[in-house]
Design an enzyme around this catalytic site. Structure first.
Site, PDB file in Angstrom:
ATOM      1  N   THR A 189      20.260  -8.132  14.076  1.00 14.35           N
ATOM      2  CA  THR A 189      18.913  -9.585  13.640  1.00 14.35           C
ATOM      3  C   THR A 189      18.382  -9.719  12.977  1.00 14.35           C
ATOM      4  O   THR A 189      17.822 -10.576  12.365  1.00 14.35           O
ATOM      5  CB  THR A 189      19.358 -11.041  14.813  1.00 14.35           C
ATOM      6  N   LYS A 193      30.890  -3.459   7.477  1.00 15.91           N
ATOM      7  CA  LYS A 193      30.547  -3.406   8.501  1.00 15.91           C
ATOM      8  C   LYS A 193      31.594  -4.592   9.464  1.00 15.91           C
ATOM      9  O   LYS A 193      30.806  -5.295   9.322  1.00 15.91           O
ATOM     10  CB  LYS A 193      29.183  -3.515   9.408  1.00 15.91           C
ATOM     11  N   GLU A 197      19.152  -0.736   9.325  1.00 12.76           N
ATOM     12  CA  GLU A 197      20.197  -0.755   8.290  1.00 12.76           C
ATOM     13  C   GLU A 197      20.875  -0.895   8.600  1.00 12.76           C
ATOM     14  O   GLU A 197      22.073  -0.785   8.097  1.00 12.76           O
ATOM     15  CB  GLU A 197      20.516   0.975   8.169  1.00 12.76           C
ATOM     16  N   SER A 218       1.265  -0.908   0.056  1.00 17.19           N
ATOM     17  CA  SER A 218       0.050   0.246  -0.331  1.00 17.19           C
ATOM     18  C   SER A 218       1.055   1.360  -0.017  1.00 17.19           C
ATOM     19  O   SER A 218       2.076   1.622   1.084  1.00 17.19           O
ATOM     20  CB  SER A 218      -0.906  -0.086   1.408  1.00 17.19           C
ATOM     21  N   ILE A 250      16.905  -8.276   9.649  1.00 17.87           N
ATOM     22  CA  ILE A 250      17.188  -9.221   8.244  1.00 17.87           C
ATOM     23  C   ILE A 250      18.131 -10.367   8.008  1.00 17.87           C
ATOM     24  O   ILE A 250      17.407 -11.213   7.290  1.00 17.87           O
ATOM     25  CB  ILE A 250      17.925  -8.300   7.598  1.00 17.87           C
ATOM     26  N   GLU A 264      21.709  -7.146  18.228  1.00 13.75           N
ATOM     27  CA  GLU A 264      22.279  -7.292  17.038  1.00 13.75           C
ATOM     28  C   GLU A 264      21.756  -7.255  15.731  1.00 13.75           C
ATOM     29  O   GLU A 264      23.272  -8.598  15.413  1.00 13.75           O
ATOM     30  CB  GLU A 264      22.934  -8.433  17.890  1.00 13.75           C
TER      31      GLU A 264
HETATM   32  P1  FAD Z   1       7.426  -2.951   7.371  1.00 11.15           P
HETATM   33  O1  FAD Z   1       8.761  -2.055   7.237  1.00 11.15           O
HETATM   34  O2  FAD Z   1       6.800  -2.733   8.217  1.00 11.15           O
HETATM   35  O3  FAD Z   1       6.741  -2.995   5.776  1.00 11.15           O
HETATM   36  C1  FAD Z   1       5.175  -3.580   6.025  1.00 11.15           C
HETATM   37  C2  FAD Z   1       4.542  -3.218   4.444  1.00 11.15           C
HETATM   38  O4  FAD Z   1       3.353  -4.242   4.715  1.00 11.15           O
HETATM   39  C3  FAD Z   1       4.792  -2.315   4.127  1.00 11.15           C
HETATM   40  O5  FAD Z   1       5.153  -2.920   2.454  1.00 11.15           O
HETATM   41  C4  FAD Z   1       3.379  -1.508   4.528  1.00 11.15           C
HETATM   42  O6  FAD Z   1       2.893  -0.901   3.585  1.00 11.15           O
HETATM   43  C5  FAD Z   1       2.829  -3.395   4.324  1.00 11.15           C
HETATM   44  N1  FAD Z   1       0.856  -3.091   4.894  1.00 11.15           N
HETATM   45  C6  FAD Z   1       1.277  -2.961   5.768  1.00 11.15           C
HETATM   46  N2  FAD Z   1      -0.616  -2.782   6.486  1.00 11.15           N
HETATM   47  C7  FAD Z   1      -1.173  -2.721   5.516  1.00 11.15           C
HETATM   48  C8  FAD Z   1      -2.253  -3.137   4.108  1.00 11.15           C
HETATM   49  N3  FAD Z   1      -3.672  -3.117   5.673  1.00 11.15           N
HETATM   50  N4  FAD Z   1      -2.652  -2.900   3.070  1.00 11.15           N
HETATM   51  C9  FAD Z   1      -1.153  -2.894   2.552  1.00 11.15           C
HETATM   52  N5  FAD Z   1       0.257  -2.668   3.130  1.00 11.15           N
HETATM   53  C10 FAD Z   1       0.249  -3.009   3.992  1.00 11.15           C
HETATM   54  N6  FAD Z   1      16.488  -5.320  11.174  1.00 11.15           N
HETATM   55  C11 FAD Z   1      18.214  -5.656  10.927  1.00 11.15           C
HETATM   56  O7  FAD Z   1      18.467  -6.703  10.035  1.00 11.15           O
HETATM   57  N7  FAD Z   1      19.237  -4.171  10.947  1.00 11.15           N
HETATM   58  C12 FAD Z   1      18.693  -2.944  11.870  1.00 11.15           C
HETATM   59  O8  FAD Z   1      19.805  -2.300  12.201  1.00 11.15           O
HETATM   60  C13 FAD Z   1      17.438  -3.576  12.737  1.00 11.15           C
HETATM   61  N8  FAD Z   1      16.831  -2.446  13.478  1.00 11.15           N
HETATM   62  C14 FAD Z   1      15.942  -1.701  13.773  1.00 11.15           C
HETATM   63  C15 FAD Z   1      15.803  -1.194  14.731  1.00 11.15           C
HETATM   64  C16 FAD Z   1      14.260  -0.736  15.008  1.00 11.15           C
HETATM   65  C17 FAD Z   1      13.522   0.172  15.417  1.00 11.15           C
HETATM   66  C18 FAD Z   1      12.866  -2.124  14.588  1.00 11.15           C
HETATM   67  C19 FAD Z   1      11.162  -1.953  15.020  1.00 11.15           C
HETATM   68  C20 FAD Z   1      13.540  -2.509  13.775  1.00 11.15           C
HETATM   69  C21 FAD Z   1      14.704  -2.809  13.259  1.00 11.15           C
HETATM   70  N9  FAD Z   1      15.728  -4.382  12.048  1.00 11.15           N
HETATM   71  C22 FAD Z   1      16.748  -4.025  11.838  1.00 11.15           C
HETATM   72  C23 FAD Z   1      14.116  -4.886  12.012  1.00 11.15           C
HETATM   73  C24 FAD Z   1      13.767  -4.952  10.817  1.00 11.15           C
HETATM   74  O9  FAD Z   1      15.060  -4.665   9.563  1.00 11.15           O
HETATM   75  C25 FAD Z   1      13.399  -3.532  10.095  1.00 11.15           C
HETATM   76  O10 FAD Z   1      12.730  -3.612  11.310  1.00 11.15           O
HETATM   77  C26 FAD Z   1      12.664  -3.947   8.187  1.00 11.15           C
HETATM   78  O11 FAD Z   1      13.227  -3.186   7.525  1.00 11.15           O
HETATM   79  C27 FAD Z   1      11.152  -3.746   7.994  1.00 11.15           C
HETATM   80  O12 FAD Z   1      10.290  -5.233   8.297  1.00 11.15           O
HETATM   81  P2  FAD Z   1       8.957  -4.784   7.738  1.00 11.15           P
HETATM   82  O13 FAD Z   1       9.312  -5.400   5.923  1.00 11.15           O
HETATM   83  O14 FAD Z   1       8.783  -6.825   8.119  1.00 11.15           O
HETATM   84  O15 FAD Z   1       7.967  -4.516   7.268  1.00 11.15           O
END
Ligand code: FAD
Length: 497
Positions: free
Chosen positions: A340, A80, A51, A41, A342, A338
């Site tokens: 973890t 890194k 990141e 969406s 991704i 850490e």
């Molecule tokens: P999101 O980025 O939330 O993507 C969700 C997707 O679902 C979006 O495209 C959205 O549009 C879609 N969506 C949601 N609801 C709907 C709906 N109703 N209809 C249609 N589409 C919808 N990981 C690492 O490996 N290294 C890091 O340094 C790291 N740092 C992090 C720091 C924080 C604070 C957090 C919270 C997480 C971190 N992570 C890290 C974890 C992870 O890598 C990231 O959070 C990641 O970028 C997000 O993953 P995602 O794709 O699961 O979710």
């Protein structure tokens, strides 16, 4: 008996890092056998903060045939070699958890035993002096070596990484559907997901659904009510506030993790900017306090308004439930300490590829998938808890809580084993190896009381020679590496920098 339904149409819900990682790999590796559709969406932004990565990302990139230089230039990436933990032990300290191996092992024991005796005799210096990646990180150097590559990962721009993966997915036939998910339709008898309804009236049918909708868990939780195991009592941080700043210094080849009053702050150097964030516990710090603390501790001008992200540490009770597999934040969230996140997304995707149910879903595969995932998550959870629990800090209520909190038995056992005799065993399937556990345990002040008796087969002079030879070789090697910043300039400079 009814035959299981063949899997032809795979629908990925969500287009963040997790969604596009899943789409790129499924369409490239299984695209001849299945159809892959991704729904995202434009109205709902991605979290966009993941990141910092760990070296296992190379496995994923090899599967996708990704060229390192091209990928790094496209995502403003830097190298890194580990993480610098600052003020975690007593508020004054600093240690590095590098991705390298420490010293040399022998069949009976790891290098730590030799080092512990060396420390007792006053002939060993700090543990990182015996590890190439550690010393290179400390000196801000990096090289790609023809003989033995440094164990390295990347800092990358999450938005550009998703875009990069999206191109791979499209090249291999993945279809993208834009629209907001309104409803998830279930089969009355089996309870399996049959289709996803969008706000615009469009319906996307499928055989297998991958939930990458982030914390919302629209399919795995809101539709299938899979349940969540809450780890908040062990990992109490439940908020992050993130802001990007411009670069003011040369990029270092490590992530910085600086302990603060009620959590910790990250600094992630990219080629064109720095990612900053404060991870904190809302029980001990308000949003306003967190914002003030973060902005007081950044270098460079903020490039955006600080953004608060709320979460609950823990994991889904099942990562594969019926015909839905949760990948990414939809599957749970341990904590970014850490880096973890991704890695776990990638493990989920590779596990699914290994067990792909082309001829139909069966419960044995589901159970195996869930058992393997649980084992991996529990192990990473313990490693993260270690950092918080093994502190001497008592200067704030948050650190007092962490120091005194109850911990999982598995972690208690590992700490006791190491403390008694410098022993550390890695079980199959665990992510973090001996060098990782040892660097963090020593860094946080857990010194083994004994070393393995095999070390005494060496005289003190032999031990001194053994230690100084390793240290000398490490130092000589690192002396030959270029500066990390200079290396990036000719190896993978981004076009927009
Ligand atoms: P999101 O980025 O939330 O993507 C969700 C997707 O679902 C979006 O495209 C959205 O549009 C879609 N969506 C949601 N609801 C709907 C709906 N109703 N209809 C249609 N589409 C919808 N990981 C690492 O490996 N290294 C890091 O340094 C790291 N740092 C992090 C720091 C924080 C604070 C957090 C919270 C997480 C971190 N992570 C890290 C974890 C992870 O890598 C990231 O959070 C990641 O970028 C997000 O993953 P995602 O794709 O699961 O979710």
């Amino acid at each position: 008996m009814q035959q299981p339904k063949k899997i032809k149409k795979v629908v990925i819900a969500g287009g963040g890092t997790a969604g596009w990682m899943a789409a790129a790999s499924l369409s490239k590796l299984l695209g001849k056998a299945i159809e892959v559709t991704l729904i995202e969406s434009d109205q709902i932004p991605t979290v966009g903060v993941g990141e910092a990565t760990i070296p296992t990302l190379h496995i994923f990139h090899r599967l996708l045939g990704i060229n390192e230089q091209e990928f790094m230039a496209a995502t403003n990436a830097t190298f890194k070699l580990g993480i610098s933990f600052e003020h975690w032990k007593n508020g004054q300290d600093k240690y590095i958890h590098s991705f390298g191996y420490l010293g040399k092992d022998c069949w009976a024991t790891g290098f730590t035993s030799f080092w512990v005796k060396g420390q007792q005799r006053g002939i060993a210096s700090e543990i990182g002096d015996y590890c190439t990646e550690h010393l290179a990180a400390r000196r801000g150097r990096f090289a790609v070596l023809p003989s033995r590559d440094l164990n390295h990962a990347y800092h990358l721009d999450a938005g550009l990484y998703a875009k990069y993966l999206k191109n791979i997915a499209f090249t291999h036939g993945c279809q993208r559907v834009e629209g907001k998910i309104n409803n998830v339709l279930l089969d009355n008898e089996s309870g399996h997901i049959t289709a996803i309804e969008l706000e615009n009236g469009h319906t996307v049918k499928g055989d297998l659904f991958i939930d990458c909708t982030g914390f919302r868990g629209l399919l795995i939780d809101q539709a299938l009510h899979t349940g969540y195991e809450d780890w908040g009592h062990w990992l109490p941080c439940d908020r992050a506030i993130a802001v990007q700043t411009d670069c003011t210094t040369k990029q270092v080849p490590y992530t910085r993790s600086i302990a603060r009053d009620a959590g910790w702050q990250w600094r992630i150097p990219l080629q064109n900017r720095t990612g900053n964030g404060l991870v904190y516990c809302s029980h001990y710090m308000s949003e306003e306090e967190a914002k003030v603390q973060l902005l007081a501790n950044i270098d460079g001008e903020p490039l955006n308004e600080p953004r608060v992200i709320r979460y609950q540490t823990g994991t889904r009770k099942k990562h594969w439930n019926k015909n839905c597999i949760a990948i990414g934040l939809a599957s749970g969230f341990i904590e970014p300490l850490e880096s973890t996140g991704i890695h776990l997304f990638q493990r989920g995707i590779i596990r699914l590829l290994q067990m792909f149910p082309l001829n139909g879903i069966n419960q044995t595969d589901i159970d195996e998938f869930n058992a393997q995932t649980k084992f991996e998550c529990d192990n990473i959870r313990d490693f993260i808890i270690l950092h918080y629990h093994l502190t001497e800090r008592e200067d704030t209520p948050f650190w007092r809580y962490c120091k005194n909190m109850d911990i999982p038995d598995s972690l208690r056992h590992r700490m006791a084993h190491f403390k008694a005799a410098a022993r550390m065993f890695k079980k199959d399937g665990e992510l973090f190896g001996e060098s990782s556990w040892v660097q963090v345990m020593l860094g946080q002040g857990l010194m083994p009381e004994q070393y393995h008796p095999i070390v005494d087969t060496m005289s003190d002079a032999e031990l001194e020679h053994f230690l100084s030879t390793i240290k000398g070789n490490v130092s000589k090697q690192v002396d030959n590496f270029p500066d990390h910043y200079d290396f990036i300039q000719h190896y993978c400079k981004a076009a927009n920098v």
